[in-house]
Design an enzyme around this catalytic site. Structure first.
Site, PDB file in Angstrom:
ATOM      1  N   PHE A 112      -9.468  -7.684  -2.394  1.00  0.00           N
ATOM      2  CA  PHE A 112      -9.219  -7.538  -0.939  1.00  0.00           C
ATOM      3  C   PHE A 112      -7.623  -7.777  -0.565  1.00  0.00           C
ATOM      4  O   PHE A 112      -7.368  -7.767   0.607  1.00  0.00           O
ATOM      5  CB  PHE A 112      -9.898  -8.999  -0.371  1.00  0.00           C
ATOM      6  CG  PHE A 112     -11.485  -8.964  -0.501  1.00  0.00           C
ATOM      7  CD1 PHE A 112     -12.219  -8.140   0.489  1.00  0.00           C
ATOM      8  CD2 PHE A 112     -12.041  -9.694  -1.559  1.00  0.00           C
ATOM      9  CE1 PHE A 112     -13.729  -8.170   0.485  1.00  0.00           C
ATOM     10  CE2 PHE A 112     -13.420  -9.569  -1.485  1.00  0.00           C
ATOM     11  CZ  PHE A 112     -14.180  -8.775  -0.564  1.00  0.00           C
ATOM     12  N   LEU A 113      -6.980  -7.466  -1.756  1.00  0.00           N
ATOM     13  CA  LEU A 113      -5.281  -7.589  -1.250  1.00  0.00           C
ATOM     14  C   LEU A 113      -5.118  -6.409  -0.345  1.00  0.00           C
ATOM     15  O   LEU A 113      -5.833  -5.367  -0.466  1.00  0.00           O
ATOM     16  CB  LEU A 113      -4.610  -7.710  -2.464  1.00  0.00           C
ATOM     17  CG  LEU A 113      -4.620  -6.541  -3.488  1.00  0.00           C
ATOM     18  CD1 LEU A 113      -3.920  -5.219  -3.076  1.00  0.00           C
ATOM     19  CD2 LEU A 113      -3.998  -7.087  -4.929  1.00  0.00           C
ATOM     20  N   ASP A 135      -2.564   2.227 -18.461  1.00  0.00           N
ATOM     21  CA  ASP A 135      -2.990   3.372 -17.639  1.00  0.00           C
ATOM     22  C   ASP A 135      -2.929   4.661 -18.446  1.00  0.00           C
ATOM     23  O   ASP A 135      -2.110   4.798 -19.956  1.00  0.00           O
ATOM     24  CB  ASP A 135      -1.579   3.568 -16.484  1.00  0.00           C
ATOM     25  CG  ASP A 135      -2.157   4.249 -15.258  1.00  0.00           C
ATOM     26  OD1 ASP A 135      -2.586   3.626 -14.262  1.00  0.00           O
ATOM     27  OD2 ASP A 135      -2.067   5.625 -15.416  1.00  0.00           O
ATOM     28  N   THR A 169     -13.000  -0.567  -5.871  1.00  0.00           N
ATOM     29  CA  THR A 169     -14.106  -0.451  -4.683  1.00  0.00           C
ATOM     30  C   THR A 169     -15.255   0.511  -5.102  1.00  0.00           C
ATOM     31  O   THR A 169     -14.707   1.701  -4.981  1.00  0.00           O
ATOM     32  CB  THR A 169     -13.322  -0.192  -3.280  1.00  0.00           C
ATOM     33  OG1 THR A 169     -12.385  -1.260  -3.163  1.00  0.00           O
ATOM     34  CG2 THR A 169     -14.564  -0.258  -2.265  1.00  0.00           C
ATOM     35  N   GLY A 220      -5.344   4.362   8.683  1.00  0.00           N
ATOM     36  CA  GLY A 220      -5.127   5.139   7.552  1.00  0.00           C
ATOM     37  C   GLY A 220      -5.203   4.285   6.441  1.00  0.00           C
ATOM     38  O   GLY A 220      -5.943   3.242   6.261  1.00  0.00           O
ATOM     39  N   ARG A 251      -1.053   7.362   1.751  1.00  0.00           N
ATOM     40  CA  ARG A 251      -2.371   7.664   1.789  1.00  0.00           C
ATOM     41  C   ARG A 251      -2.958   7.707   3.178  1.00  0.00           C
ATOM     42  O   ARG A 251      -3.168   6.570   3.663  1.00  0.00           O
ATOM     43  CB  ARG A 251      -3.174   7.173   0.689  1.00  0.00           C
ATOM     44  CG  ARG A 251      -2.867   7.699  -0.746  1.00  0.00           C
ATOM     45  CD  ARG A 251      -3.600   6.771  -1.688  1.00  0.00           C
ATOM     46  NE  ARG A 251      -3.096   5.417  -2.120  1.00  0.00           N
ATOM     47  CZ  ARG A 251      -3.606   4.784  -3.053  1.00  0.00           C
ATOM     48  NH1 ARG A 251      -4.682   5.129  -3.901  1.00  0.00           N
ATOM     49  NH2 ARG A 251      -2.961   3.670  -3.138  1.00  0.00           N
ATOM     50  N   CYS A 256      -7.719   2.602   1.784  1.00  0.00           N
ATOM     51  CA  CYS A 256      -8.977   1.913   1.699  1.00  0.00           C
ATOM     52  C   CYS A 256      -9.888   2.419   2.928  1.00  0.00           C
ATOM     53  O   CYS A 256     -11.025   2.927   2.608  1.00  0.00           O
ATOM     54  CB  CYS A 256      -8.919   0.474   1.720  1.00  0.00           C
ATOM     55  SG  CYS A 256      -8.250   0.086   0.014  1.00  0.00           S
ATOM     56  N   GLU A 300      -1.944  -3.953   0.881  1.00  0.00           N
ATOM     57  CA  GLU A 300      -0.538  -3.470   0.499  1.00  0.00           C
ATOM     58  C   GLU A 300       0.321  -4.039   1.233  1.00  0.00           C
ATOM     59  O   GLU A 300       0.276  -4.213   2.543  1.00  0.00           O
ATOM     60  CB  GLU A 300      -0.637  -2.080   0.552  1.00  0.00           C
ATOM     61  CG  GLU A 300      -1.305  -1.395  -0.843  1.00  0.00           C
ATOM     62  CD  GLU A 300      -1.446   0.047  -0.661  1.00  0.00           C
ATOM     63  OE1 GLU A 300      -0.642   0.790   0.183  1.00  0.00           O
ATOM     64  OE2 GLU A 300      -2.364   0.702  -1.205  1.00  0.00           O
ATOM     65  N   THR A 354     -11.108   5.047  -6.453  1.00  0.00           N
ATOM     66  CA  THR A 354     -12.187   5.577  -6.167  1.00  0.00           C
ATOM     67  C   THR A 354     -11.963   6.564  -4.718  1.00  0.00           C
ATOM     68  O   THR A 354     -12.455   6.144  -3.803  1.00  0.00           O
ATOM     69  CB  THR A 354     -13.251   4.551  -5.967  1.00  0.00           C
ATOM     70  OG1 THR A 354     -12.453   3.625  -5.069  1.00  0.00           O
ATOM     71  CG2 THR A 354     -13.549   3.678  -7.307  1.00  0.00           C
TER      72      THR A 354
END
Ligand SMILES: NC(=O)c1ccc[n+]([C@@H]2O[C@H](COP(=O)([O-])OP(=O)(O)OC[C@H]3O[C@@H](n4cnc5c(N)ncnc54)[C@H](O)[C@@H]3O)[C@@H](O)[C@H]2O)c1
Length: 433
Positions: free
Chosen positions: A152-153, A30, A122, A260, A331, A263, A155, A86
């Protein structure tokens, strides 16, 4: 295999730790030095059930390493996953691909032998083509292959989702590359995960098509819930009955607040932009976005109505503020819209979230984090159940609230409306009478 994850966020860290757990040697890179230092000191950058233990185990075994040295990590690895964010471009709807392109340039500078470069982030369809062009400016074509392997995981269930995915999608135009990546995922495929390969653009689009479809399902049942409220029908009945139809399926048919998270909002927007770019009107997805935006206004209006339009001076308690349970991710959580609106109307807000205090609210006055449910609800005029955390599912509201005639607005339909009324509680929920 020797793997490098560039971007140690939700996707990079979880999948990096899981790949290490399958026996691979993984570098998680990172650019944020504080994040890497914390990880090297055993501190997780976010909350995800089971992650800390998994990271500890694999870090201690030496299979999982955290570093800011991107050059070393790339050069020592055969497979490089791009896992950077992204997000939506500010004031636009399109995906901000600057982090993807920056990483692509970094990779191009450090290729020392053949590499498979995989986008787990993505990315809009055709982004792989652009990554390939960027790298090919510095490196011979035969030295690398760009592949799409969308993640596709979810959270909150990320480790389980990695280990038992519904499907693994690989997009590449080269058969030998597909089989190399398939072998990386072999332990999961052997346990029953579906493996699906297609061309690179196909894999990129599959991710957006899946997310937009799920967002559509949520918005659809939310609109049905609105109609239920007007016609005296219970939306739960509708969800259960239509979900029994195998063509529809029962999941993602639970009415609630606006969707929300990190993603759905950004991916639906980005898909409409891609559609426009290719002169294809994604009209369904556009109306889903609108419907979801309207939902925030609709629910805040309903809160006003529940308080008989007298919000000023009222104490409102929010139970949960994250966009979903088992994560601390804020987010695009609908609470981020709800809170300023209610504060502007003069409410005082007490909130409790099992994942802790949120810096997102530190700029506001009159909002207070409480360390438990009781403290958050004690002096409440209205309790809003915002997030479906387990600990909100069996509360004795009369015991925890001091005020008489307090109200409850359950945005997750966690309680039986009938039983709450029998208990004499002023209970409101979604799409139910
Ligand atoms: N979060 C999810 O649930 C989820 C699920 C599936 C797919 N995705 C997709 O995966 C991608 C990553 O999402 P996320 O939630 O993990 O993002 P995130 O913001 O949690 O993590 C991204 C990380 O990349 C790092 N980074 C950015 N530029 C870098 C660079 N040049 N070098 C090294 N590191 C760099 C950032 O510092 C950050 O730590 C996105 O495209 C997202 O849409 C996310």
């Amino acid at each position: 295999m020797k793997i490098c994850m560039i971007g140690t966020g939700y996707v990079g860290l979880v999948s990096g730790a899981c790949f290490a757990d399958l026996g691979n040697n993984v570098y998680c890179v990172d650019k944020e030095i504080d994040k890497i230092n914390s990880l090297n000191n055993g501190i997780m950058p976010f909350y995800e059930p089971g992650l800390k233990e998994l990271v500890f185990k694999n870090y201690n075994s030496g299979r999982l390493k955290f570093t800011t040295n991107i050059k070393n990590a790339i050069q020592k690895s055969d497979i490089i996953f791009i896992c950077v964010g992204t997000p939506t471009l500010k004031k636009k709807r399109s995906a901000d691909l600057q982090y993807i392109y920056k990483v692509s340039t970094e990779i191009s500078k450090n290729i020392n032998k053949f590499k498979i470069i995989i986008t787990k982030s993505t990315v809009p369809v055709t982004t792989g083509d652009k990554i390939e062009k960027i790298i090919a400016k510095k490196v011979k074509r035969k030295m690398f292959e760009v592949v799409s392997n969308p993640e596709f995981l979810r959270e909150g269930e990320a480790i389980r989702d990695f280990r038992f995915p519904d499907r693994i999608v690989i997009g590449s135009n080269k058969k030998n590359v597909i089989s190399k990546i398939k072998s990386l995922y072999d332990p999961l495929i052997k346990k029953g995960a579906n493996f699906f390969s297609t061309n690179r653009r196909g894999a990129e689009l599959i991710k957006y098509a899946a997310n937009a479809f799920l967002a559509t399902k949520i918005s659809y049942i939310n609109e049905i819930a609105n109609l239920c409220e007007k016609t005296g029908v219970d939306v739960e009945d509708v969800s259960i009955a239509i979900g029994m139809d195998q063509r529809i399926g029962s999941r993602f048919l639970r009415a609630g607040p606006a969707y929300g998270g990190s993603c759905f909002p950004k991916d639906t927007k980005a898909l409409t932009v891609t559609g426009d770019l290719f002169k294809t009107n994604m009209s369904i997805v556009k109306s889903v976005i609108k419907s979801n935006e309207n939902r925030i206004h609709l629910l805040t209006k309903k809160i006003k109505e529940i308080l008989s339009n007298k919000v000023k001076g009222k104490t409102i308690s929010l139970l949960g503020v994250t966009f979903k349970p088992n994560t601390d991710d804020m987010r695009e959580s609908s609470s981020l819209m709800m809170v300023p609106y209610l504060l502007k109307l003069g409410a005082k807000i007490n909130y409790y979230d099992p994942s802790g205090k949120k810096s997102d609210f530190s700029k506001y006055k009159n909002i207070f984090y409480c360390s438990d449910i009781k403290k958050a609800c004690y002096s409440s005029d209205l309790i809003i159940i915002h997030t479906e955390w387990e600990e909100f599912k069996a509360l004795d509201f009369k015991k925890i609230v001091k005020k008489k005639n307090f109200k409850i607005y359950d945005l997750r339909n966690l309680y039986s409306a009938k039983q709450m009324k029998e208990k004499g509680l002023n209970y409101y929920s979604i799409g139910r009478i």
